[in-house]
Scaffold this motif. Structure first.
Motif, PDB file in Angstrom:
ATOM      1  N   CYS A  10       0.704   7.085   7.608  1.00 50.69           N
ATOM      2  CA  CYS A  10       0.177   5.743   7.349  1.00 50.69           C
ATOM      3  C   CYS A  10       1.174   4.923   6.527  1.00 50.69           C
ATOM      4  CB  CYS A  10      -1.156   5.852   6.626  1.00 50.69           C
ATOM      5  SG  CYS A  10      -1.919   4.266   6.264  1.00 50.69           S
ATOM      6  N   ILE A  11       1.727   5.538   5.502  1.00 51.09           N
ATOM      7  CA  ILE A  11       2.713   4.837   4.675  1.00 51.09           C
ATOM      8  C   ILE A  11       3.933   4.460   5.516  1.00 51.09           C
ATOM      9  CG2 ILE A  11       4.342   5.117   2.747  1.00 51.09           C
ATOM     10  CD1 ILE A  11       2.108   6.833   1.399  1.00 51.09           C
ATOM     11  N   GLY A  12       4.367   5.369   6.380  1.00 48.18           N
ATOM     12  CA  GLY A  12       5.501   5.075   7.262  1.00 48.18           C
ATOM     13  C   GLY A  12       5.218   3.919   8.204  1.00 48.18           C
ATOM     14  N   ILE A  13       4.015   3.878   8.754  1.00 45.57           N
ATOM     15  CA  ILE A  13       3.632   2.782   9.652  1.00 45.57           C
ATOM     16  C   ILE A  13       3.622   1.460   8.894  1.00 45.57           C
ATOM     17  CG2 ILE A  13       1.692   1.819  10.967  1.00 45.57           C
ATOM     18  CD1 ILE A  13       1.052   4.778  11.766  1.00 45.57           C
ATOM     19  N   LEU A  14       3.051   1.471   7.690  1.00 45.38           N
ATOM     20  CA  LEU A  14       3.023   0.243   6.889  1.00 45.38           C
ATOM     21  C   LEU A  14       4.431  -0.239   6.558  1.00 45.38           C
ATOM     22  CD1 LEU A  14       0.080   1.013   4.450  1.00 45.38           C
ATOM     23  CD2 LEU A  14       0.153  -0.786   6.185  1.00 45.38           C
ATOM     24  N   LYS A  15       5.310   0.681   6.184  1.00 44.27           N
ATOM     25  CA  LYS A  15       6.691   0.295   5.869  1.00 44.27           C
ATOM     26  C   LYS A  15       7.419  -0.204   7.106  1.00 44.27           C
ATOM     27  CE  LYS A  15       7.560   3.028   1.746  1.00 44.27           C
ATOM     28  NZ  LYS A  15       8.389   4.092   1.155  1.00 44.27           N
TER      29      LYS A  15
END
Length: 89
Positions: free
Chosen positions: A60-65
């Motif tokens: 999720c953090i990777g997608i947001l970044k």
């Protein structure tokens, strides 16, 4: 945050941490394998679910970044509730 966790967490909130973090009333980490190398089925199942949640969070953090490039260089020191309000969480 480490000195005053009550400012950030209520009694029913906690963080998932890996083995690098010591367990506490706020941080829940996976079970370490004991000296005899045998880990109970319950602890094994907990570790599986814990790591599965960690992987989803990291994705999720990777997608947001990836979507919001400005997050890659977002470095704000969060010291209190007002700082959290500044970043809109």
């Amino acid at each position: 945050m480490a000195r005053n966790p009550g400012q950030y967490f209520s009694g029913d909130q906690y963080l998932l941490g890996d083995l690098a973090y010591a367990p506490s009333h706020i941080i829940i980490s996976t079970y370490k394998k004991p000296q005899n190398g045998l880990i109970s089925a319950e602890n094994k199942q907990f570790n599986y679910k814990h790591v599965n949640a960690q992987v989803k969070i990291e994705h999720c953090i990777g997608i947001l970044k990836g979507r919001f490039q400005s997050l890659k260089s977002l470095w704000i020191l969060v010291k209190n509730k007002y700082d959290v309000a500044k970043i809109g969480i």
